[in-house]
Design a protein around this motif. Sequence first.
Motif, short mmCIF file in Angstrom:
data_model
loop_
_atom_site.label_atom_id
_atom_site.label_comp_id
_atom_site.label_asym_id
_atom_site.label_seq_id
_atom_site.Cartn_x
_atom_site.Cartn_y
_atom_site.Cartn_z
N SER A 358 0.84 -1.20 0.00
CA SER A 358 0.00 0.00 0.00
C SER A 358 0.87 1.25 0.00
O SER A 358 0.58 2.21 -0.70
N SER A 362 0.86 4.01 -2.94
CA SER A 362 0.33 5.34 -2.71
C SER A 362 1.36 6.42 -3.06
O SER A 362 1.03 7.59 -3.09
N ARG A 382 -4.10 6.37 -5.25
CA ARG A 382 -3.90 5.72 -3.96
C ARG A 382 -4.79 4.49 -3.85
O ARG A 382 -5.95 4.53 -4.21
N ALA A 384 -5.44 1.12 -1.07
CA ALA A 384 -5.03 0.44 0.18
C ALA A 384 -5.36 -1.05 0.09
O ALA A 384 -6.42 -1.43 -0.40
#
Lengths: 428, 212
Positions: A358, A362, A382, A384
């Motif tokens: 992640s 990002s 981005r 996650a």
Amino acid sequence: MRARDTMSYAFGAIRLRKLRSGLTTLGIVIGIAAIVALMSFTQGFQVAIESQFQEGFSTDTVIVSTGFLGFGSNSDFTLYVNDTNYINTIDNVETSAAILSRSCTADLGNMTRVLGVTGVNYTAYEIMYSTFVAERGAIPAVPSNDSAVIGHGVYDPFGNGTIEADVGDTILLSYSVRNGTSLVYINKTVTVVAVLAEIGAFGLGPSDSGFYIPIETAVEYFDTDVVSQIVVKLVDDSEAMVTSTSDAIKALFSNMVSVTSPTALLATISSALGLVSILIAGIAGISLLVAGIGIMNIMIVSLIERTREIGILKALGAKGRTVLAVFLTEAGLIGLIGAVAGILLGALLGNLIGIGVSAMMSGDGGFGGMGGGGGSSFGGFRMAFAPVVTPSLILLALFFGVVVSLVFALYPARRASKLTPVDALRSE
Amino acid sequence: MGQVKVEALRGVTFDIDRGELVSILGPSGSGKSTLLNMIGALDRPTSGNIVIEGVDASTLSDNKLAEMRKRVGFVFQFFNLIPRLDAKANVELPLAIAGLPSRERTRKAEEALKRVGLGDRMRHKSSELSGGERQRVAVARALVTEPSFLLMDEPTGNLDSVSAGEMMDLVVDLNSSKNMTAVIVTHNQEISDRTKRTMRMRDGRIVSDQVT
């Protein structure tokens, strides 16, 4: 012997050889942890991709292109901007929009970025995608030639309030073409009229890193009316209609185009990820196999060391199956303890990998939006990942941990159960 | 294991009645332990029959033999206790194998250990016990199932004379008070002298069978 007594007897034998049992268990722990970590990560990845996709595209659209989503076209068939007029005549088509995109260098405030500049029909795009809405400014119904709509990632590329381009700013776009052996830069100045609300996902449609200009401007600026894709919005998203309309579009272009439904694309991606997940689990399974051989080894050593003990048990009236049960319980306990520890460790590792990935994703210049209408520009995206440890994964890991242990202990356990008491008692 | 067949016992025929105290005396290699193993259902004869309480043990399956062993109390020369278990757990083991519930096992094991004078050594592992004590634990283990008969293979072979004497006192007492059949294999004349019947063996045969 009662099951509880067998368990307690077996546990006592494991405890006596703590180090050896510990190392054997470690083999199972590593095997199970590898499987759980990798599978939970790939499942998490799959869930993340799917949710991103679902946010990022409309299920009632199909994409017409000359190759698979504009990649690897194997025909010399060409789609033109005006082909939307033909497509719009097909039943169940609500509207369609040609997508004309090209990489351009954009001078934004303090930075220069390479962006995918996409020419679209603003009105059609607004109908197609709920994500094509202005957060700042307004998307004009009749746009001027130099208007531009920018994604949230172009407006605020670092996500920290450092605004690089805002409504009213003029931006110089340029791309190069070859003229003989030299490059000629073709420039255009546009004015930002709207900033899109943050989308957060990627998919087949507007993206945070998108830069949109009117399709007519794009035709003129890029000096072509050949488009890579046409996005078609249907009146609803029923599978039958998507299929029949897709067929009608293909027929319209003499079957020289491909029509991709985002739902079908997602299914393909999901199934590919599922396959990757199985492949990875298979690789991790090899370590479990090695652990199983370790168990077999340890049980054979244990059998040799404890032959006399087996003789005593048999002399006291234990049947072969009691001895078999004792040995298999020992192996099963090692497998169970190893599997439980492996699941915990695997979940932890999966989380660590998830956090690492992640963080990587990002970062600016990370994973970009998928082709499509948004134009494929990179950066400012981005995503996650949270590894997914499902109950079925836990059960599967427990099952494999115990079964592998039992299977590999079967041979030594059977040998132990077949010993005659006299021979066993005679052993030193 | 070699391929040469050795006849450990030849033409051995005898009966032992309930309540008898019998010693089998003979030098090493005379076949007395082999004979005891067969009486105790630990081994099968290649030919001939062994009838225990009316059942021909020589024709029984492995599982039936195991069942028969539950009715036999066996005491070995080298004690054959399980080192990682304490005295009580060792004595409980045949009861656990027989599937008795925990509470009943504990009660019987404690009783048996008290009977052999080890009421205060129950939690000691065999490595923490003397040779005599270990053998008494082995006797307690043999007795705890209330077997039909007690078989002892050189039970005093690893004991000093005092411990050996105490062990025999215990066996003689069990025989007389509980009418328990006991067969003791030994090469020690003194042990043999304390039994009512002595069988002497040599080269796999019974050469004499005397009742005193």
